[in-house]
Design a protein around this motif. Structure first.
Motif, PDB file in Angstrom:
ATOM      1  N   ALA A 280       0.822  -1.210   0.000  1.00 20.95           N
ATOM      2  CA  ALA A 280       0.000   0.000   0.000  1.00 20.95           C
ATOM      3  C   ALA A 280       0.854   1.256   0.000  1.00 20.95           C
ATOM      4  O   ALA A 280       0.408   2.304  -0.454  1.00 20.95           O
ATOM      5  CB  ALA A 280      -0.934   0.019   1.213  1.00 20.95           C
ATOM      6  N   LEU A 281       2.089   1.154   0.491  1.00 22.77           N
ATOM      7  CA  LEU A 281       2.935   2.338   0.678  1.00 22.77           C
ATOM      8  C   LEU A 281       4.211   2.282  -0.149  1.00 22.77           C
ATOM      9  O   LEU A 281       5.239   2.823   0.264  1.00 22.77           O
ATOM     10  CB  LEU A 281       3.264   2.500   2.167  1.00 22.77           C
ATOM     11  N   GLY A 282       4.157   1.619  -1.287  1.00 21.36           N
ATOM     12  CA  GLY A 282       5.239   1.743  -2.250  1.00 21.36           C
ATOM     13  C   GLY A 282       6.287   0.666  -2.262  1.00 21.36           C
ATOM     14  O   GLY A 282       7.151   0.662  -3.151  1.00 21.36           O
ATOM     15  N   GLY A 283       6.257  -0.262  -1.307  1.00 23.14           N
ATOM     16  CA  GLY A 283       7.325  -1.249  -1.221  1.00 23.14           C
ATOM     17  C   GLY A 283       7.522  -2.057  -2.485  1.00 23.14           C
ATOM     18  O   GLY A 283       8.642  -2.251  -2.955  1.00 23.14           O
ATOM     19  N   LYS A 284       6.417  -2.535  -3.064  1.00 23.82           N
ATOM     20  CA  LYS A 284       6.507  -3.332  -4.289  1.00 23.82           C
ATOM     21  C   LYS A 284       5.976  -2.606  -5.517  1.00 23.82           C
ATOM     22  O   LYS A 284       6.066  -3.124  -6.629  1.00 23.82           O
ATOM     23  CB  LYS A 284       5.747  -4.654  -4.122  1.00 23.82           C
ATOM     24  N   SER A 285       5.430  -1.407  -5.337  1.00 22.58           N
ATOM     25  CA  SER A 285       4.900  -0.685  -6.494  1.00 22.58           C
ATOM     26  C   SER A 285       5.934   0.218  -7.140  1.00 22.58           C
ATOM     27  O   SER A 285       5.765   0.623  -8.292  1.00 22.58           O
ATOM     28  CB  SER A 285       3.676   0.147  -6.086  1.00 22.58           C
ATOM     29  N   LEU A 286       6.988   0.525  -6.411  1.00 16.94           N
ATOM     30  CA  LEU A 286       8.061   1.348  -6.971  1.00 16.94           C
ATOM     31  C   LEU A 286       9.042   0.460  -7.740  1.00 16.94           C
ATOM     32  O   LEU A 286       9.167  -0.731  -7.458  1.00 16.94           O
ATOM     33  CB  LEU A 286       8.767   2.110  -5.855  1.00 16.94           C
ATOM     34  N   PRO A 287       9.769   1.029  -8.701  1.00 16.24           N
ATOM     35  CA  PRO A 287      10.596   0.200  -9.602  1.00 16.24           C
ATOM     36  C   PRO A 287      11.904  -0.261  -8.965  1.00 16.24           C
ATOM     37  O   PRO A 287      12.211   0.067  -7.817  1.00 16.24           O
ATOM     38  CB  PRO A 287      10.863   1.150 -10.780  1.00 16.24           C
ATOM     39  N   HIS A 288      12.677  -1.023  -9.749  1.00 16.47           N
ATOM     40  CA  HIS A 288      14.011  -1.451  -9.347  1.00 16.47           C
ATOM     41  C   HIS A 288      14.883  -0.219  -9.088  1.00 16.47           C
ATOM     42  O   HIS A 288      14.595   0.866  -9.583  1.00 16.47           O
ATOM     43  CB  HIS A 288      14.639  -2.292 -10.456  1.00 16.47           C
ATOM     44  N   SER A 305      11.402  -2.025  -2.912  1.00  9.37           N
ATOM     45  CA  SER A 305      12.215  -1.178  -3.777  1.00  9.37           C
ATOM     46  C   SER A 305      13.082  -0.254  -2.930  1.00  9.37           C
ATOM     47  O   SER A 305      12.648   0.252  -1.880  1.00  9.37           O
ATOM     48  CB  SER A 305      11.304  -0.348  -4.686  1.00  9.37           C
ATOM     49  N   ALA A 306      14.287  -0.019  -3.399  1.00 10.50           N
ATOM     50  CA  ALA A 306      15.168   0.925  -2.686  1.00 10.50           C
ATOM     51  C   ALA A 306      14.570   2.324  -2.671  1.00 10.50           C
ATOM     52  O   ALA A 306      14.829   3.111  -1.749  1.00 10.50           O
ATOM     53  CB  ALA A 306      16.541   0.946  -3.352  1.00 10.50           C
ATOM     54  N   TRP A 307      13.751   2.658  -3.690  1.00  8.13           N
ATOM     55  CA  TRP A 307      13.122   3.974  -3.732  1.00  8.13           C
ATOM     56  C   TRP A 307      12.107   4.149  -2.607  1.00  8.13           C
ATOM     57  O   TRP A 307      11.780   5.291  -2.238  1.00  8.13           O
ATOM     58  CB  TRP A 307      12.426   4.175  -5.077  1.00  8.13           C
ATOM     59  N   ALA A 308      11.593   3.053  -2.059  1.00  5.66           N
ATOM     60  CA  ALA A 308      10.593   3.168  -0.999  1.00  5.66           C
ATOM     61  C   ALA A 308      11.191   3.617   0.320  1.00  5.66           C
ATOM     62  O   ALA A 308      10.491   4.225   1.137  1.00  5.66           O
ATOM     63  CB  ALA A 308       9.892   1.817  -0.806  1.00  5.66           C
ATOM     64  N   ILE A 309      12.459   3.342   0.526  1.00  2.00           N
ATOM     65  CA  ILE A 309      13.079   3.652   1.824  1.00  2.00           C
ATOM     66  C   ILE A 309      13.022   5.146   2.143  1.00  2.00           C
ATOM     67  O   ILE A 309      12.559   5.538   3.227  1.00  2.00           O
ATOM     68  CB  ILE A 309      14.525   3.121   1.874  1.00  2.00           C
ATOM     69  N   PRO A 310      13.488   6.050   1.251  1.00  2.00           N
ATOM     70  CA  PRO A 310      13.369   7.477   1.582  1.00  2.00           C
ATOM     71  C   PRO A 310      11.926   7.944   1.719  1.00  2.00           C
ATOM     72  O   PRO A 310      11.646   8.835   2.537  1.00  2.00           O
ATOM     73  CB  PRO A 310      14.078   8.179   0.408  1.00  2.00           C
ATOM     74  N   LEU A 311      11.012   7.371   0.942  1.00  2.00           N
ATOM     75  CA  LEU A 311       9.603   7.749   1.088  1.00  2.00           C
ATOM     76  C   LEU A 311       9.078   7.350   2.461  1.00  2.00           C
ATOM     77  O   LEU A 311       8.337   8.105   3.107  1.00  2.00           O
ATOM     78  CB  LEU A 311       8.769   7.096  -0.010  1.00  2.00           C
TER      79      LEU A 311
END
Length: 562
Positions: A280-288, A305-311
Motif C-alpha cells: 500500500a505504501l510503495g514497497g513493491k509498487s516502486l521500480p528497481h 524497492s530501494a526507492w521506498a526507503i526514503p519515502l
C-alpha cells in the motif's frame, strides 16, 4: 447530530462536489481496472458466490453442487441474495457484482466524508477521502466480485446512522452489516461499548437497535446451526482449518518460519504492518532496484524497492508518528466520546480494534489480497491524513508531505491495476481453461475432487467433490489425520484438480500433493492428464500481492494401486 443536519451536509454544494469528484475518480479507475475483460474476476472465491446465487435464483435453494449438501460455502448471505435478486431480473452475477462493488465504494467514500465532516472541518479531510478513493487496494476489493466493500460500506453507513440518532435505521443497517459478513458483530459491539461509555449506562434506544439488528441477522445463524451443526458458515470453519493445516505444513518445510507460524496470533499485527508497507505504501509498487533479488523460500522476492526507503523515512514515518500522537490519547477520547459529532469516530476506532482482534485470534492470515482486514486500508489513509494536518502551520512542508502521500497512493493504484490484470489473466488462462477441460474432456461418469472450487464449478457446470473444506469441513479432518487419500476413495473420486507445481518448480507456498499426502498413497497413483499455467513473471506480479493462486492447475486421473 440530527438527521436534518446530515441532510444539510448532503445538500451543501461542497459535499456534492466532493461526492461528484470521488464518483468520477472511482468510475475512471474502474474503467481502467476492468479493461479489457470487464466481466471476469481476479478471485476464485467470487465464483463460489456466483454459483450459490445462480442456484438460488434457478432452484430456490442455497447449495453449491448438490441440493442435499449440509454445508454453506458462503460467509456473505446478503451478497448472495443481492446477486440472486439481480439474476431474477435477468442481470448475470458478473455484471451485478461489478455494479454493486463500484456503487459501494462510492458510498463508502461519500459516507466517510459526511461522517467526519461535523468533527473535522479541515482540508485534510478532503485529502483522506481522496486517498481512500484512489487506494488501489480498495479498488481491487470493489471489483473482485466479493462482498468486501459491501461490508465496509454498510458498516460506515451504520456509523453515520448512529450519528443521526435514528435507532430504527441503526438496527436495520447493523443487521445487514452482519449478514454481509459475520464479523459485523464486532461493529455492533463497538457501537454498544461506546454508547454505554458515553452515557454511563445502557439506553433503551440502544437495546431497541440491537434487538432489531438481531431480529434481522440471528435467523441466518439459527438456519446455519440447524442445517450444518455450526453457528458459522462451513466456509469460515473450513478456512480456519485449512489455514492451520497450511501453516503447519509451511513450518515443517521452512524451519526458519516455525516461530512466526506458531506465534501467528502475536505476529499478526507485525504481518499487517509489513503488508501495508509493501503493498500500500510503495514497497513493491516502486521500480528497481530492490534491496535484494533473492526469492523468499522459492516464491519470489518480497524485498521492497530501494526507492521506498526514503519515502518511508521522510513522508510516511513523520505522518504516521504525527497521526498516532494526535489520536492516541485517552483524554482526547474521553472528550470525543462525549461529543455527539465525534462519537461515531471513536466508534470507528473501536470497530477497527475489535475487528483486528477477531482476526488476530480466529484467522490471523494475510493473503487473498488482505480482504479480511480491508478496514485497515481505511485506517491507514485516515491516520496519515490526520498526521498531515499536524503540519498545517508549516504550509510548505504540509504541501510537500501531502503531495508525496498522494504520489504514493497513485503509484500504488497503478501497481494494483497490474495486479488485477495478472489475477484476471490467471483466471482466464488457468482456472477457466481447467474448468472447460473438466467440462469437455473428462467423461461425465468421472467423479472429480477439486481444491479451488469456484471457477471450476461455475464454468464447467459440473458437480464436484470439495476437498478445500469450504462447503463441507469433513475432508479437512481426514487431512489432519493424514488420510486425505482414503477420503477420496470413500467418496468414489476418480479425478483430481489441484493447484500445481509447474515443471516441478516452486510456484507457491504450498505443495498440495505433499500437503495432502498423495505422493505415496497406498490406494492410488496420480497420472497427470492436463496442466494449465501462465507466464511466471506475469503470474508473480499478482501472486506476491495476493498469495491466492498458484501458477498452474493440474488435472489428474486416480489410478488404483493393484
Amino acid at each position: 447530530m440530527q438527521f436534518s443536519q446530515i441532510r444539510n451536509i448532503l445538500a451543501n454544494p461542497s459535499t456534492r462536489l466532493v461526492v461528484g469528484v470521488t464518483t468520477f475518480i472511482i468510475a475512471i479507475e474502474a474503467f481502467f481496472f476492468l479493461s479489457p475483460h470487464p466481466l471476469e474476476f481476479p478471485m476464485d472465491d467470487a465464483y463460489i458466490h456466483f454459483v450459490y446465487a445462480e442456484n438460488l435464483a434457478s432452484h430456490g435453494k442455497l447449495f453449491f453442487s448438490d441440493p442435499s449438501e449440509i454445508g454453506i460455502g458462503t460467509t456473505s448471505p446478503l451478497w448472495v441474495f443481492l446477486l440472486a435478486g439481480f439474476r431474477l431480473l435477468g442481470i448475470p452475477p458478473a455484471l451485478s457484482a461489478n455494479f454493486l462493488g463500484i456503487l459501494m465504494l462510492i458510498t463508502l467514500s461519500g459516507s466517510l466524508y459526511v461522517l467526519f465532516r461535523p468533527a473535522w472541518k479541515s482540508p485534510y479531510l478532503l485529502l483522506a477521502i481522496l486517498l481512500i478513493a484512489i487506494s488501489g487496494n480498495l479498488v481491487w476489493f470493489s471489483l473482485s466480485g466479493m462482498d468486501t466493500i459491501l461490508f465496509l460500506g454498510l458498516g460506515v453507513l451504520s456509523l453515520l446512522v448512529y450519528q443521526t440518532g435514528n435507532w430504527t435505521w441503526l438496527g436495520i443497517t447493523i443487521g445487514l452489516t452482519i449478514l454481509a459478513r459475520p464479523e459485523g458483530i464486532m461493529l455492533a459491539g463497538a457501537i454498544a461499548l461506546v454508547d454505554v461509555w458515553s452515557n454511563r449506562g445502557i439506553r433503551k434506544e440502544l437495546i431497541k437497535a440491537m434487538t432489531l439488528g438481531a431480529m434481522i441477522s440471528v435467523p441466518w445463524f439459527i438456519y446455519l446451526y440447524l442445517r450444518s451443526g455450526y453457528i458459522l458458515p462451513t466456509s469460515a470453519i473450513g478456512k480456519q482449518f485449512s489455514f492451520d493445516i497450511g501453516l503447519d505444513f509451511i513450518a515443517s518445510r521452512y524451519p526458519i518460519l516455525a516461530d512466526f507460524v506458531y506465534l501467528r496470533n502475536i505476529s499478526y499485527p507485525l504481518a499487517w504492518l509489513s503488508y501495508l508497507m509493501l503493498f500500500a505504501l510503495g514497497g513493491k509498487s516502486l521500480p528497481h532496484p530492490y534491496l535484494f533479488e533473492e526469492s523468499t523460500f522459492g516464491v519470489g522476492s518480497y524485498a521492497p524497492s530501494a526507492w521506498a526507503i526514503p519515502l518511508w523515512l521522510f513522508i510516511v514515518l513523520p505522518l504516521f508518528i504525527a497521526g498516532v500522537r494526535r489520536v492516541a490519547s485517552l483524554k482526547k477520547w474521553q472528550v470525543w466520546v462525549q461529543n455527539v459529532d465525534s462519537r461515531p469516530l471513536v466508534t470507528l476506532g473501536a470497530w477497527i480494534v475489535l475487528h483486528n482482534l477477531t482476526y488476530m485470534f480466529f484467522l490471523p492470515v494475510i493473503g487473498t489480497a488482505s480482504r479480511y482486514g480491508a478496514i485497515n486500508h481505511i485506517m491507514l489513509w485516515i491516520l496519515l491524513a490526520i498526521g498531515a494536518s499536524h503540519f498545517a502551520a508549516r504550509p510548505v512542508l504540509a504541501r510537500v508531505l501531502a503531495i508525496g502521500l498522494i504520489g504514493i497512493a497513485v503509484i500504488n493504484n497503478l501497481h494494483w491495476n497490474r495486479v488485477y490484470d495478472s489475477n484476471v489473466e490467471h483466471m482466464r488462462t488457468v482456472r477457466m481453461q481447467a474448468a472447460y477441460a473438466y467440462r469437455d474432456l473428462i467423461p461425465a461418469e468421472e467423479n472429480c475432487a477439486v481444491f479451488d472450487i469456484g471457477a471450476i464449478r461455475y464454468f464447467s457446470g459440473r458437480p464436484i467433490v470439495d476437498v478445500s473444506g469450504l462447503t463441507n469441513p469433513e475432508p479437512l479432518e481426514w487431512v489432519r489425520e493424514h488420510r486425505a487419500d482414503a477420503y477420496l476413495v470413500d467418496k468414489g473420486v476418480t479425478c483430481l484438480i489441484l493447484p500445481g507445481q509447474a515443471d516441478g518448480t516452486e510456484e507457491g507456498w504450498i505443495d498440495f500433493i505433499a500437503l495432502l499426502g498423495f505422493e505415496n498413497s497406498e490406494y492410488f497413483t496420480l497420472q497427470e492428464l492436463y496442466t494449465f499455467e501462465m507466464d511466471p513473471d506475469r503470474w508473480m506480479v499478482g501472486y506476491l500481492a495476493t498469495g491466492n493462486q498458484h501458477r498452474s492447475v493440474v488435472i489428474y486421473s486416480l489410478k488404483p494401486v493393484k
